[in-house]
Design a protein around this motif. Structure first.
Motif, PDB file in Angstrom:
ATOM      1  N   VAL A 181       6.392  -9.657  -2.816  1.00  0.00           N
ATOM      2  CA  VAL A 181       5.950  -8.322  -2.420  1.00  0.00           C
ATOM      3  C   VAL A 181       6.781  -7.829  -1.249  1.00  0.00           C
ATOM      4  CG1 VAL A 181       4.211  -8.991  -0.686  1.00  0.00           C
ATOM      5  CG2 VAL A 181       3.822  -6.952  -2.112  1.00  0.00           C
ATOM      6  N   ASN A 182       6.936  -6.505  -1.157  1.00  0.00           N
ATOM      7  CA  ASN A 182       7.551  -5.863   0.002  1.00  0.00           C
ATOM      8  C   ASN A 182       6.469  -5.633   1.054  1.00  0.00           C
ATOM      9  OD1 ASN A 182      10.356  -5.113  -1.140  1.00  0.00           O
ATOM     10  ND2 ASN A 182       8.939  -4.345  -2.683  1.00  0.00           N
ATOM     11  N   VAL A 183       6.807  -5.873   2.322  1.00  0.00           N
ATOM     12  CA  VAL A 183       5.821  -5.851   3.398  1.00  0.00           C
ATOM     13  C   VAL A 183       6.129  -4.699   4.353  1.00  0.00           C
ATOM     14  CG1 VAL A 183       4.710  -7.180   5.223  1.00  0.00           C
ATOM     15  CG2 VAL A 183       5.636  -8.357   3.199  1.00  0.00           C
ATOM     16  N   ASN A 184       5.157  -3.797   4.527  1.00  0.00           N
ATOM     17  CA  ASN A 184       5.321  -2.613   5.368  1.00  0.00           C
ATOM     18  C   ASN A 184       4.340  -2.649   6.540  1.00  0.00           C
ATOM     19  OD1 ASN A 184       6.894  -0.542   3.281  1.00  0.00           O
ATOM     20  ND2 ASN A 184       5.486  -1.924   2.232  1.00  0.00           N
ATOM     21  N   VAL A 185       4.821  -2.340   7.739  1.00  0.00           N
ATOM     22  CA  VAL A 185       3.938  -2.147   8.889  1.00  0.00           C
ATOM     23  C   VAL A 185       4.171  -0.733   9.405  1.00  0.00           C
ATOM     24  CG1 VAL A 185       3.668  -4.550   9.553  1.00  0.00           C
ATOM     25  CG2 VAL A 185       5.622  -3.269  10.409  1.00  0.00           C
ATOM     26  N   ALA A 186       3.079   0.025   9.544  1.00  0.00           N
ATOM     27  CA  ALA A 186       3.201   1.460   9.800  1.00  0.00           C
ATOM     28  C   ALA A 186       2.208   1.924  10.847  1.00  0.00           C
ATOM     29  CB  ALA A 186       2.958   2.233   8.499  1.00  0.00           C
ATOM     30  N   ALA A 187       2.599   2.952  11.590  1.00  0.00           N
ATOM     31  CA  ALA A 187       1.722   3.630  12.535  1.00  0.00           C
ATOM     32  C   ALA A 187       1.675   5.109  12.177  1.00  0.00           C
ATOM     33  CB  ALA A 187       2.216   3.452  13.968  1.00  0.00           C
ATOM     34  N   ALA A 193       3.047  12.616   9.956  1.00  0.00           N
ATOM     35  CA  ALA A 193       4.102  11.760  10.497  1.00  0.00           C
ATOM     36  C   ALA A 193       3.668  10.297  10.528  1.00  0.00           C
ATOM     37  CB  ALA A 193       4.495  12.212  11.904  1.00  0.00           C
ATOM     38  N   ILE A 194       4.562   9.424  10.071  1.00  0.00           N
ATOM     39  CA  ILE A 194       4.344   7.982  10.059  1.00  0.00           C
ATOM     40  C   ILE A 194       5.609   7.290  10.556  1.00  0.00           C
ATOM     41  CG2 ILE A 194       3.935   5.956   8.591  1.00  0.00           C
ATOM     42  CD1 ILE A 194       2.468   7.787   6.629  1.00  0.00           C
ATOM     43  N   THR A 195       5.441   6.249  11.365  1.00  0.00           N
ATOM     44  CA  THR A 195       6.545   5.381  11.766  1.00  0.00           C
ATOM     45  C   THR A 195       6.426   4.081  10.974  1.00  0.00           C
ATOM     46  OG1 THR A 195       6.612   6.326  13.988  1.00  0.00           O
ATOM     47  CG2 THR A 195       7.644   4.166  13.683  1.00  0.00           C
ATOM     48  N   LEU A 196       7.563   3.582  10.433  1.00  0.00           N
ATOM     49  CA  LEU A 196       7.501   2.481   9.470  1.00  0.00           C
ATOM     50  C   LEU A 196       8.632   1.482   9.665  1.00  0.00           C
ATOM     51  CD1 LEU A 196       6.368   1.239   6.783  1.00  0.00           C
ATOM     52  CD2 LEU A 196       7.911   2.826   5.578  1.00  0.00           C
ATOM     53  N   ARG A 197       8.286   0.195   9.496  1.00  0.00           N
ATOM     54  CA  ARG A 197       9.284  -0.879   9.332  1.00  0.00           C
ATOM     55  C   ARG A 197       8.958  -1.625   8.050  1.00  0.00           C
ATOM     56  NH1 ARG A 197       9.073  -4.929  13.767  1.00  0.00           N
ATOM     57  NH2 ARG A 197      11.212  -5.497  13.241  1.00  0.00           N
ATOM     58  N   VAL A 198      10.010  -2.117   7.378  1.00  0.00           N
ATOM     59  CA  VAL A 198       9.819  -2.760   6.079  1.00  0.00           C
ATOM     60  C   VAL A 198      10.589  -4.078   6.005  1.00  0.00           C
ATOM     61  CG1 VAL A 198       9.971  -2.505   3.574  1.00  0.00           C
ATOM     62  CG2 VAL A 198       9.610  -0.476   5.004  1.00  0.00           C
ATOM     63  N   TRP A 199       9.865  -5.107   5.528  1.00  0.00           N
ATOM     64  CA  TRP A 199      10.497  -6.358   5.117  1.00  0.00           C
ATOM     65  C   TRP A 199      10.612  -6.298   3.605  1.00  0.00           C
ATOM     66  CZ3 TRP A 199      12.541 -10.758   7.368  1.00  0.00           C
ATOM     67  CH2 TRP A 199      12.779 -11.827   6.513  1.00  0.00           C
ATOM     68  N   GLU A 200      11.846  -6.228   3.079  1.00  0.00           N
ATOM     69  CA  GLU A 200      12.049  -6.122   1.635  1.00  0.00           C
ATOM     70  C   GLU A 200      12.181  -7.506   1.017  1.00  0.00           C
ATOM     71  OE1 GLU A 200      14.496  -3.194  -0.236  1.00  0.00           O
ATOM     72  OE2 GLU A 200      14.909  -2.208   1.686  1.00  0.00           O
ATOM     73  N   ARG A 201      11.447  -7.721  -0.070  1.00  0.00           N
ATOM     74  CA  ARG A 201      11.537  -9.012  -0.764  1.00  0.00           C
ATOM     75  C   ARG A 201      12.976  -9.239  -1.234  1.00  0.00           C
ATOM     76  NH1 ARG A 201       9.147  -7.963  -6.908  1.00  0.00           N
ATOM     77  NH2 ARG A 201      10.184  -5.962  -7.135  1.00  0.00           N
ATOM     78  N   GLY A 202      13.460 -10.424  -0.991  1.00  0.00           N
ATOM     79  CA  GLY A 202      14.803 -10.781  -1.437  1.00  0.00           C
ATOM     80  C   GLY A 202      15.923 -10.266  -0.561  1.00  0.00           C
ATOM     81  N   THR A 203      15.585  -9.488   0.468  1.00  0.00           N
ATOM     82  CA  THR A 203      16.620  -8.911   1.339  1.00  0.00           C
ATOM     83  C   THR A 203      16.313  -9.137   2.815  1.00  0.00           C
ATOM     84  OG1 THR A 203      17.203  -7.217  -0.276  1.00  0.00           O
ATOM     85  CG2 THR A 203      17.793  -6.775   2.003  1.00  0.00           C
ATOM     86  N   GLY A 204      15.055  -8.952   3.216  1.00  0.00           N
ATOM     87  CA  GLY A 204      14.675  -9.069   4.618  1.00  0.00           C
ATOM     88  C   GLY A 204      14.494  -7.711   5.260  1.00  0.00           C
ATOM     89  N   LEU A 205      14.564  -7.663   6.582  1.00  0.00           N
ATOM     90  CA  LEU A 205      14.417  -6.402   7.294  1.00  0.00           C
ATOM     91  C   LEU A 205      15.578  -5.469   6.963  1.00  0.00           C
ATOM     92  CD1 LEU A 205      13.218  -7.450  10.862  1.00  0.00           C
ATOM     93  CD2 LEU A 205      12.031  -5.892   9.308  1.00  0.00           C
ATOM     94  N   THR A 206      15.266  -4.241   6.607  1.00  0.00           N
ATOM     95  CA  THR A 206      16.303  -3.248   6.342  1.00  0.00           C
ATOM     96  C   THR A 206      16.074  -2.027   7.216  1.00  0.00           C
ATOM     97  OG1 THR A 206      15.014  -2.358   4.491  1.00  0.00           O
ATOM     98  CG2 THR A 206      16.686  -3.986   3.972  1.00  0.00           C
TER      99      THR A 206
END
Length: 276
Positions: A181-187, A193-206
């Protein structure tokens, strides 16, 4: 045999694009994708994108992560491919047929309709995906959304305070997610408006993830936190996301061509199609 490529990115989420629509290429496999993605010894990218002829769209887009795994969808790559194509197109992907077209704000992509039931994510067993009764340390009660690929979204006070390098792979590979699964943390910072960081499966932080921005917007709308048009700001920059009344998700944002070149698979000790 030398193979031509185009290096592109969408808000810093970068791709090596190979075009087999008019000139057939040898089979492209996981080993070659991983070799090309390596930032020290290859060309360097988050994903390798392969364009092929299609019977159901204007062309087919295949997406290989940096670890060689093939995935269903990538919003940023779709914008990059839309820019490369230069005109409106229906694009076949493993996640379904989607549409991309140039706009004043960059490239707009109709990403399809989100899937919210547990079997479509997919999860290993039945569960409420609106507020999942689970926690991984301080990350708790995520929303699960499939927008062509699977995402979980955690709403937090400060996405940049979350140790994603440690928690991202832990959640990505949890047995609850049989396809990872792809993992998102958001405010949520405003109704639009949303601020977002994503850990992509198979790739990592992008630096950016288009499907992550879409999934996060859907999760926030489902919880009543934002309106149906929202700007999602990732480390690489903003994307405009709209969840239309007909259920279609529309993502709009920039894409950029960086450079073009060619490579010989033998340069990496491989031949295209070396692992099938």
């Amino acid at each position: 045999m030398r193979i031509d490529f185009t290096k592109m990115h969408g808000l810093g989420n970068d791709f090596v694009v190979l075009d087999a629509r008019s000139q057939p290429l040898p089979p492209i496999d996981a080993a070659l994708a991983t070799a090309l993605a390596d930032r020290h010894t290859g060309i360097g990218c988050d994903q390798l994108i392969l364009l092929e002829p299609s019977d159901t769209g204007d062309f087919r887009m295949r997406i290989f992560n940096a670890d060689g795994s093939e995935v269903e969808a990538c919003g940023n790559a779709t914008r990059a491919v839309g820019l490369l194509h230069g005109e409106p197109a229906r694009i076949e992907t493993l996640g379904g047929v989607i549409s991309a077209s140039p706009s004043e704000q960059g490239i707009s992509v109709e990403m399809g309709k989100p899937r919210l039931d547990w079997e479509a994510i997919p999860l290993a067993y039945a569960m409420d995906t609106h507020t999942m009764p689970l926690a991984w340390e301080d990350l708790a009660n995520p929303v699960a959304v499939n927008v062509g690929n699977p995402h979980v979204i955690f709403f937090v006070d400060d996405p940049y305070a979350v140790d994603m390098a440690r928690l991202g792979p832990l959640i990505e590979t949890d047995p609850l997610f049989p396809e990872r699964v792809n993992v998102n943390v958001a405010a949520v910072t405003a109704r639009d408006a949303i601020t977002l960081r994503v850990w992509e499966r198979g790739t990592g932080l992008t630096r950016a993830c288009g499907t992550g921005a879409c999934a996060t917007a859907i999760g926030a709308i489902e919880r009543g936190l934002v309106d149906r048009k929202v700007t999602v700001t990732l480390p690489g920059g903003p994307l405009a996301i709209e969840w239309r009344e007909d259920g279609e998700i529309v993502m709009t944002g920039p894409a950029t061509e960086s450079f073009r070149g060619s490579f010989d698979p033998a340069d990496y000790g491989l031949t295209a199609g070396s692992t099938g």
